[in-house]
Enzyme design. Sequence first.
Site, PDB file in Angstrom:
ATOM      1  N   ILE A   1       0.815  -1.206   0.000  1.00 21.01           N
ATOM      2  CA  ILE A   1       0.000   0.000   0.000  1.00 21.01           C
ATOM      3  C   ILE A   1       0.850   1.258   0.000  1.00 21.01           C
ATOM      4  O   ILE A   1       0.459   2.287  -0.557  1.00 21.01           O
ATOM      5  CB  ILE A   1      -0.978  -0.007   1.205  1.00 21.01           C
ATOM      6  CG1 ILE A   1      -2.008   1.113   1.062  1.00 21.01           C
ATOM      7  CG2 ILE A   1      -0.252   0.089   2.520  1.00 21.01           C
ATOM      8  CD1 ILE A   1      -2.848   1.059  -0.184  1.00 21.01           C
TER       9      ILE A   1
ATOM     10  N   GLY B   1      -5.933  -6.890   0.415  1.00 20.32           N
ATOM     11  CA  GLY B   1      -6.434  -5.905   1.375  1.00 20.32           C
ATOM     12  C   GLY B   1      -5.551  -4.686   1.393  1.00 20.32           C
ATOM     13  O   GLY B   1      -4.955  -4.307   0.381  1.00 20.32           O
ATOM     14  N   GLU B   2      -5.458  -4.027   2.539  1.00 20.69           N
ATOM     15  CA  GLU B   2      -4.620  -2.832   2.743  1.00 20.69           C
ATOM     16  C   GLU B   2      -5.112  -1.609   1.977  1.00 20.69           C
ATOM     17  O   GLU B   2      -4.480  -0.551   2.051  1.00 20.69           O
ATOM     18  CB  GLU B   2      -3.152  -3.091   2.344  1.00 20.69           C
ATOM     19  CG  GLU B   2      -2.465  -4.203   3.083  1.00 20.69           C
ATOM     20  CD  GLU B   2      -1.020  -4.409   2.651  1.00 20.69           C
ATOM     21  OE1 GLU B   2      -0.495  -3.582   1.845  1.00 20.69           O
ATOM     22  OE2 GLU B   2      -0.395  -5.382   3.094  1.00 20.69           O
ATOM     23  N   GLY B   3      -6.176  -1.724   1.215  1.00 17.58           N
ATOM     24  CA  GLY B   3      -6.575  -0.633   0.333  1.00 17.58           C
ATOM     25  C   GLY B   3      -5.884  -0.691  -1.014  1.00 17.58           C
ATOM     26  O   GLY B   3      -5.946   0.271  -1.794  1.00 17.58           O
TER      27      GLY B   3
END
EC number: 2.4.2.21
Length: 336
Positions: A103, A303-305
């Site tokens: 990210i 995930g993590e954006g």
Amino acid sequence: MPFKSLDELRAACLDLPAGSDAAASAVARRQDTLTKPQGSLGRLETIAAWLARWQGRDMPKLDRVKVFVFAGNHGVTAQGVSAYPSEVTVQMVANFAGGGAAINQLARMAGAELDVIPLDLDHPTGDFTQVPAMDEKAFLAAVSAGYDAVTKDLDLICFGEMGIGNTTPAAAISAALFGGGAEKWTGRGTGVDDAGLKRKVVAIEAGLKRHAAALADPLGIAAALGGRELAAIFGATLAARHLGIPVLLDGFVCTAAAAPLAKLHPTGLAHTISAHVSAESGHRGLLEALGLPPLLDLGMRLGEGSGACLAVNIVRSALECHARMASFAEAGVSEK
């Protein structure tokens, strides 16, 4: 803390601004004058109108884009639902701070600020197979943390999460909101084997059974089966709507976190776009249930954006075409 009771939070979820029809219409009119066949840029055109509607500007801007990554730990990991130990959540938060995660790179390339917000990592939520994940006080505190993180000077927000085991509460919330049973929504998360996948299904079924009395209320579902980072994403999504900020949702966990707002209000997620459909089992079905077609399908499940950050580049491209293309009249190009 902006929400001191579930009734206050529910009232805030029912009082949502509608966005600016005038700004969206202005964008549509301009799009029809630009040097291209009408509609030929597809979703890039509707993205520009979406930005205008929720920013309330005839000409949207993307001067400040921010990625919020909320981190939380989960008691349900005691049921063997993750391939990784829960201490990885803290370790990954440190990795974010050191700039070493995916990210960090994707936010930099998207021209976005990154804000990582850990939520009481030393105290995991309750194991929802035994007790509610959060009582009312803990749930409201997490929702309020997300709500308070959002400031009105932002033009676009991405949400991400970090929390070992959090695809389990995401699947549980999805099953509670939309039915179909645990197996329909449960995937391998960080890569559990067949036995781990079975443990996830069993844990979710146990949670749904234990908290059956809470399942008629979307807020009750989020508290009993969710996690602090999911509750914070819910609160931040609500704040974005109140402040007129469009949102890019990341993967399965983020979508499940925001989903109760769609159950509480018929246009609760109208200010959001699904950045991508993840490889995590259940996400595609959840997006279909919410009516959120994804922008990207890259087989990601980090995930993590991460998927939301990639989509920022598409949104920037949509705005550049809208703002900088010449009209037929300006370019001296004949119209049909």
